[in-house]
Design an enzyme around this catalytic site. Structure first.
Site, short mmCIF file in Angstrom:
data_model
loop_
_atom_site.label_atom_id
_atom_site.label_comp_id
_atom_site.label_asym_id
_atom_site.label_seq_id
_atom_site.Cartn_x
_atom_site.Cartn_y
_atom_site.Cartn_z
N LYS A 124 0.85 -1.19 0.00
CA LYS A 124 0.00 0.00 0.00
C LYS A 124 0.88 1.23 0.00
O LYS A 124 2.02 1.18 0.48
CB LYS A 124 -0.89 0.02 1.24
CG LYS A 124 -2.15 0.83 1.07
CD LYS A 124 -3.23 0.03 0.38
CE LYS A 124 -4.43 0.87 0.01
NZ LYS A 124 -5.56 0.02 -0.43
N ASP A 164 -7.04 4.11 -4.67
CA ASP A 164 -7.73 3.93 -3.39
C ASP A 164 -8.43 5.27 -3.15
O ASP A 164 -8.65 6.01 -4.13
CB ASP A 164 -6.72 3.58 -2.28
CG ASP A 164 -7.39 3.08 -1.00
OD1 ASP A 164 -7.77 1.91 -0.94
OD2 ASP A 164 -7.56 3.89 -0.05
N GLY A 237 -18.27 7.75 -3.21
CA GLY A 237 -17.17 7.63 -4.16
C GLY A 237 -17.35 6.44 -5.08
O GLY A 237 -18.46 5.90 -5.24
#
Ligand code: 2IT
Length: 445
Positions: A124, A164, A237
């Site tokens: 990440k 993300d 989103g």
């Protein structure tokens, strides 16, 4: 393994990193029993090795805003574990981003990716850059500056970032453009790319679609169907959009979406026009949901309230970690909610999960429910290295298969004596054991 001892040691090395420690504790406590039946894991210190990132990169990102002022942000990439495949995981651009949050996300990503059936390790990254209120040109300059630093650490067989929170198709485009220029290569080094330069059909929808496919299986396994069910969703989103779209298509009624500013209730349920408008709202970079209620008659905006204050059958957290806490869980349960499928990563606090489990309602964790996103990223990587592109139907069929496999794995490892399925346990054990086995077979590294 002794979870408390291991946690104390981890806390000593990463003091105060609460999200990271929360994610590790949840995984270790649920896999402990199974793990301890394998003395070879203990002898090779698999648990101690799996909880630490392989390596991390921190870099300065300098860019110039529209007023000509120089801005400085911090960029990160945590490469957590590549025992089963290249590092893979998203980039988050949000002011809250710090090492604890990225380590929790990277750690979760290991097991999620293992569940997808595809060969992908966990990673990440991201930055504390705040996209709110930024112009398109500012976002471009930031993404370019970010990639000038990141590109040395990534590669199509090494580490493949994606989006993300705060990183969607636009940002991936700018990041990819700079990577291509620096590396002098067109490769599948990022996923979530646009359709004109190597993206996969269904990738934008995949997280939300996959979540609803998983939810449908949870309901079917419990002898119910999704049609007619009333669903409250947090966020507005990309993930909330995909989930709203598929749930509506399958006949469920999405009666709430929310933002940092409050909740919009939609008594008659979402329609196609509303679902399309969610994309516009996200693209506006304002990070508020109130305009939705201004646009659609019959909907109501309540400032300061969460989606969990709305009466529903099913709660789908689609926004942020720890967005549904113990009090929210109590309110949902009081209002008769009987299912919660986490779509955001670690969307529920341990208190909320405990409350749901104690009440015996259906609950499934993010790493199983939202894995369709990264799984479709894996399918994008496959198409890129074959230099072909599959039809939307082909990708969707594969996504169906993957979500069904994840559900099967949760049932296999999470079914209790009384028949109840502990999806948290099932997902953690299935993901952990696969990676542990891969590490064991490859020696002490
Ligand atoms: O949390 C996640 O799984 C993602 N943000 C997607 C990661 C990916 O590599 O597609």
């Amino acid at each position: 393994m002794d979870v408390n001892k291991l946690m104390a040691e981890l806390e000593r090395r990463h003091p105060g990193e609460s999200e990271y420690l929360q994610a590790v504790r949840e995984v270790l406590t649920t896999v402990e029993e199974t793990y301890n039946r394998h003395p070879e894991f203990e002898a090779n210190k698999i648990a101690e090795r799996i909880v630490e990132p392989d390596r991390s990169f921190t870099f300065k990102v300098v860019w110039v805003d529209d007023r000509g002022c120089v801005q400085v942000n911090t960029g990160y990439r945590f490469q957590f574990n590549n025992a089963i495949g290249p590092y893979k995981g998203g980039l988050r651009f949000h002011p809250s981003v710090n090492p604890s949050i990225l380590k929790f996300l990277g750690f979760e990503q290991i097991f999620k990716n293992a569940l997808t059936t595809l060969p992908m390790g966990g990673a990440k990254g991201g930055s504390d850059f705040n996209p709110k209120g930024k112009s398109d040109a500012e976002v471009m300059r930031f993404c370019q500056a970010f990639m000038v630093e990141l590109w040395r650490y990534i590669g199509p067989e090494t580490d493949v970032p994606a989006g993300d929170i705060g990183v969607g198709g636009r940002e991936i485009g700018y990041l990819y453009g700079m990577y291509r220029k620096l590396a002098r290569e067109n490769t599948g080094v990022l996923t979530g790319k646009g359709m004109t330069y190597g993206g996969s059909l269904i990738r934008p929808e995949a997280t939300g679609f996959g979540a609803v496919y998983f939810l449908r299986q949870m309901l079917e396994t419990a002898g119910m169907e999704i049609e007619g069910k009333v669903i409250a969703i947090s966020g507005f989103g990309n993930v909330a959009w995909g989930a709203s779209k598929k749930a509506t298509e399958l006949g469920a009624k999405v009666i709430a979406i929310s933002g940092p500013d409050g909740v919009v209730t939609i008594p008659n349920g979402m329609n196609e026009e509303m679902i399309d408008y969610m994309l516009e709202l996200r693209a506006s970079n304002r990070n508020i949901v109130a305009p939705f209620a201004e646009k659609f008659a019959g909907t109501t905006f309540t400032p300061g309230k969460k989606a969990w204050s709305v009466k529903c059958d099913i709660a789908l957290p689609c926004a942020f970690q720890n967005e549904l806490n113990g009090d929210d869980a109590a309110e949902l349960l009081k209002n008769g909610t009987w299912c919660c499928a986490e779509v955001s990563n670690m969307g529920c606090t341990p208190e909320a999960i405990h409350a749901f489990q104690k009440a015996g309602i259906l609950f499934a964790p993010g790493k199983a429910v939202n894995a369709g996103g990264v799984a479709t990223s894996g399918l994008e990587m496959t198409q890129n290295c074959m230099h072909i592109s599959w039809s939307g139907k082909e990708v969707d069929e594969k996504l169906h298969f993957i979500m069904a496999s994840i559900h099967d794995a949760c049932v296999k490892f999470g079914k209790q004596k009384d028949g109840h399925i502990d999806y948290v346990k099932g997902a953690n054990i299935a993901g952990f054991m696969k990676v542990a086995q891969a590490m064991l077979e490859q020696g002490v590294l």
